[in-house]
Design a protein around this motif. Structure first.
Motif, PDB file in Angstrom:
ATOM      1  N   SER A 192       1.984   1.323   1.813  1.00  0.00           N
ATOM      2  CA  SER A 192       3.321   1.291   2.381  1.00  0.00           C
ATOM      3  C   SER A 192       3.564  -0.060   3.005  1.00  0.00           C
ATOM      4  O   SER A 192       2.837  -1.005   2.792  1.00  0.00           O
ATOM      5  N   GLU A 204       0.051  11.069  -1.376  1.00  0.00           N
ATOM      6  CA  GLU A 204       0.975  11.902  -2.148  1.00  0.00           C
ATOM      7  C   GLU A 204       0.428  13.326  -2.266  1.00  0.00           C
ATOM      8  O   GLU A 204      -0.719  13.536  -2.665  1.00  0.00           O
ATOM      9  N   VAL A 215       6.455   1.376 -10.538  1.00  0.00           N
ATOM     10  CA  VAL A 215       5.629   1.196  -9.339  1.00  0.00           C
ATOM     11  C   VAL A 215       5.205   2.549  -8.786  1.00  0.00           C
ATOM     12  O   VAL A 215       4.068   2.747  -8.367  1.00  0.00           O
ATOM     13  N   SER A 216       6.107   3.503  -8.776  1.00  0.00           N
ATOM     14  CA  SER A 216       5.848   4.869  -8.353  1.00  0.00           C
ATOM     15  C   SER A 216       6.902   5.746  -9.021  1.00  0.00           C
ATOM     16  O   SER A 216       7.878   5.235  -9.575  1.00  0.00           O
ATOM     17  N   PRO A 217       6.735   7.076  -8.982  1.00  0.00           N
ATOM     18  CA  PRO A 217       7.766   7.923  -9.594  1.00  0.00           C
ATOM     19  C   PRO A 217       9.154   7.715  -8.996  1.00  0.00           C
ATOM     20  O   PRO A 217      10.155   7.937  -9.668  1.00  0.00           O
ATOM     21  N   GLN A 218       9.214   7.268  -7.729  1.00  0.00           N
ATOM     22  CA  GLN A 218      10.511   7.060  -7.084  1.00  0.00           C
ATOM     23  C   GLN A 218      11.000   5.622  -7.219  1.00  0.00           C
ATOM     24  O   GLN A 218      12.140   5.321  -6.873  1.00  0.00           O
ATOM     25  N   GLU A 219      10.146   4.709  -7.688  1.00  0.00           N
ATOM     26  CA  GLU A 219      10.525   3.294  -7.764  1.00  0.00           C
ATOM     27  C   GLU A 219      10.178   2.750  -9.148  1.00  0.00           C
ATOM     28  O   GLU A 219       9.006   2.495  -9.443  1.00  0.00           O
ATOM     29  N   SER A 254      -2.182   7.243  -1.546  1.00  0.00           N
ATOM     30  CA  SER A 254      -0.977   6.844  -2.261  1.00  0.00           C
ATOM     31  C   SER A 254      -0.864   5.331  -2.243  1.00  0.00           C
ATOM     32  O   SER A 254      -1.578   4.650  -1.517  1.00  0.00           O
ATOM     33  N   PRO A 255       0.045   4.752  -3.041  1.00  0.00           N
ATOM     34  CA  PRO A 255       0.239   3.313  -3.007  1.00  0.00           C
ATOM     35  C   PRO A 255       0.566   2.838  -1.608  1.00  0.00           C
ATOM     36  O   PRO A 255       1.131   3.565  -0.799  1.00  0.00           O
ATOM     37  N   LYS A 263       3.037   0.129 -16.085  1.00  0.00           N
ATOM     38  CA  LYS A 263       2.805   0.991 -14.935  1.00  0.00           C
ATOM     39  C   LYS A 263       1.818   0.311 -14.007  1.00  0.00           C
ATOM     40  O   LYS A 263       0.762  -0.163 -14.447  1.00  0.00           O
TER      41      LYS A 263
END
Length: 560
Positions: free
Chosen positions: A154, A302, A49-53, A151-152, A113
């Motif tokens: 929130s 981002e 979903v994202s680099p952190q998720e 960014s994606p 992705k």
């Protein structure tokens, strides 16, 4: 005809190209077998979903189409907004390719992705176009610090609450316990004795999914989650309550409060803005989405730091002072600084004059339309005028009925104007100006007429916190001027937008200013603005007051 693969006679080996083609053919044959026989098999997905998720998802039934796969992932992972899927293609060294056909996926496990997509705010025909002089300079672009893509989304990005709410999967051990307990419930109606650890796991997972939609769910939202929980897992029903989910509802309410504290500690802007400092602000109101805002207090894009945002804002100040500013550059700057602007407007609650000094580009039709789209994800003019045209005939019929009964004298004067000139524009104006009178609102401090050669503007705008100033030539003989030469939007006794071509467009710009500046609806016209938002614009249409709901029902009966 199937492809025939021939080995290389000289080497006795199959070429690499043939192997790749053979692999694709085998994969297609397997999918064809599923389609013909109706068989299904589980698939393990690694979803980025994202680099952190990065999430792990198991599909018990493989969706037959990409659209259905997107729907499954949207519900399972709580994704918001529009997105497309890319997959790691083994035929090209696991490079990413857009997923357009489920046959392209590996059969057992695959890596996907999620690529979020955003509408181009400049593609709408309702936006003003750049002047020839500014178009000639469109080759000028911002540096990488000012053209960062959004960014994606929130929290709070979902346009409406999912119905029904999709209960997520819990950890493997909790799912196993629930499966055993559900079987026991089906056999003899025995409910599960929920341990503290299992209940904590369930509430944490549900709170996580809710927060991805909104950190401030309504009472009905929480009830829908509790109902969906006992429907999916009947072993969790409470024998002491009528519906079997009341205690789960109250537990979720308390869990959401605790979860918001964790989000605040993590620095979530939408929750952090409500932080109280040392007890000094005992009755501080909660700043949260109240008018259907989707991106109420978004995260910055981002790579967009506070320093970059401030540099972009200063560049915007220089650009807007030019005789022919580059509208494309201004659009990019306003998009890049959207998060900073919302934090200042919502968190600091500055005066309108201070906002005009810091963000002068916001106070024009083009940017108000674009800002409204950023906040609500709707086109301001198209939604407003299109929704208004649907109800104008029905509204005018209601006005005639009310005027004939003698209950609304002001409506008679408005309808008499249409007998002199009943153009489409005047019908729209009559429908809007008659709305406060029909709903028993007081529009005297919100909508005022202004003679170009009459009193000074300071006298006319006295007491106007927010509203419209309708300019006309000569003394006003009718309820509203049939020839309007200028309409202005007023906020805090100050004109913030002028030279609007007609009254309906001015009403739309007034709504745009209210959303863009995070203003409350004027109390004396709260039902009128509620009608414009929830009925005309169809923003949160399911949460109407009794008065607006009654008017909507009458209009729908007239349309039948």
């Amino acid at each position: 005809m199937p492809t025939v693969f021939k080995p290389n006679i000289e080497t006795g080996r199959v070429s690499a190209v043939s192997v790749a083609i053979l692999d694709a053919a085998i994969r297609e044959a397997i999918w064809n077998k599923f389609e013909v026989t109706g068989a299904t098999s589980a698939m393990l997905l690694r979803v980025i979903v994202s680099p952190q998720e990065i999430r792990r998802v198991t599909l018990q039934d493989v969706p037959p189409s990409v659209d259905e796969l997107c729907t499954v992932l949207r519900n399972t992972l709580g994704l918001r907004g529009n997105f497309l899927l890319q997959f790691e293609d083994p035929d090209f060294g696991n490079e990413l390719c857009n997923l357009t056909d489920m046959k392209d996926l590996p059969t057992e496990r695959a890596t996907l992705k999620v690529l979020f997509t955003f509408p181009d705010p400049l593609s709408d025909s309702t936006l003003d176009t750049a002047s020839p002089s500014s178009q000639s300079t469109t080759s000028r672009r911002l540096s990488s610090s000012s053209t960062t893509s959004p960014s994606p989304p929130s929290s709070g990005d979902l346009t409406e609450w999912p119905d029904p709410f999709v209960i997520p999967d819990f950890s493997h051990d909790v799912e196993f316990q629930l499966r055993v307990a559900n079987d026991a419930y089906a056999n003899d109606g025995t409910v599960m004795v929920v341990s503290k650890s299992v209940k904590s796991e369930i509430l944490d997972r549900l709170a996580d999914c809710i927060t991805k939609i909104t950190p401030y769910p309504t009472k009905n939202n929480v009830e829908s989650v509790a109902k969906a929980l006992v429907v999916k897992h009947p072993c969790l029903r409470e024998p002491g309550s009528g519906q079997g989910w009341y205690c789960w509802k109250f537990s979720l309410v308390f869990k959401m409060g605790n979860y918001r504290q964790r989000m605040m500690a993590a620095g979530c802007p939408e929750v952090l803005v409500n932080k109280r400092k040392g007890g000094k602000e005992k009755s501080k109101p909660v700043k949260k989405s109240k008018k259907g805002e989707i991106h109420y207090l978004p995260q910055p894009p981002e790579g967009q730091t506070a320093v970059k945002s401030e540099k972009d804002r200063e560049t915007m100040l220089l650009e807007v002072q030019k005789r022919d500013p580059d509208l494309q550059v201004l659009d990019e700057l306003m998009t890049a600084t959207f998060s900073q602007r919302r934090r200042e407007i919502i968190g600091d609650e500055p005066l309108i004059s201070a906002v005009m000094d810091r963000w002068p580009a916001l106070f024009c039709e083009r940017q108000l339309i674009t800002e409204f789209r950023r906040i609500v994800a709707k086109d301001l003019l198209e939604s407003f005028l299109g929704g208004l045209d649907e109800f104008v005939p029905s509204l005018l019929q209601l006005y005639k009925a009310a005027a004939a009964s003698g209950r609304r004298l002001a409506l008679s004067s408005i309808l008499n104007c249409l007998q002199k000139d009943d153009t489409n524009q005047n019908q729209r104006t009559a429908a809007l100006l008659g709305l406060p009178h029909y709903l028993s609102d007081d529009s005297s401090n919100i909508i005022r007429m202004c003679d170009a050669h009459g009193e000074t503007l300071d006298v006319i705008m006295a007491g106007m916190e927010i509203g419209l100033l309708i300019g006309h030539e000569g003394p006003l003989q009718d309820a509203f001027p049939l020839d309007v030469f200028n309409v202005a939007v007023v906020a805090e006794e100050k004109i913030i937008l002028h030279d609007i071509r007609d009254v309906p467009t001015a009403f739309a710009m007034l709504l745009g200013a209210i959303y863009g500046l995070n203003l409350e609806y004027p109390r004396n016209m709260r039902y009128t603005f509620e009608f414009l938002q929830k009925v005309i614009m169809s923003i949160k249409p399911d949460q109407c007051s009794a008065r607006v709901h009654g008017l909507r029902n009458k209009l729908l009966r007239y349309r039948l």
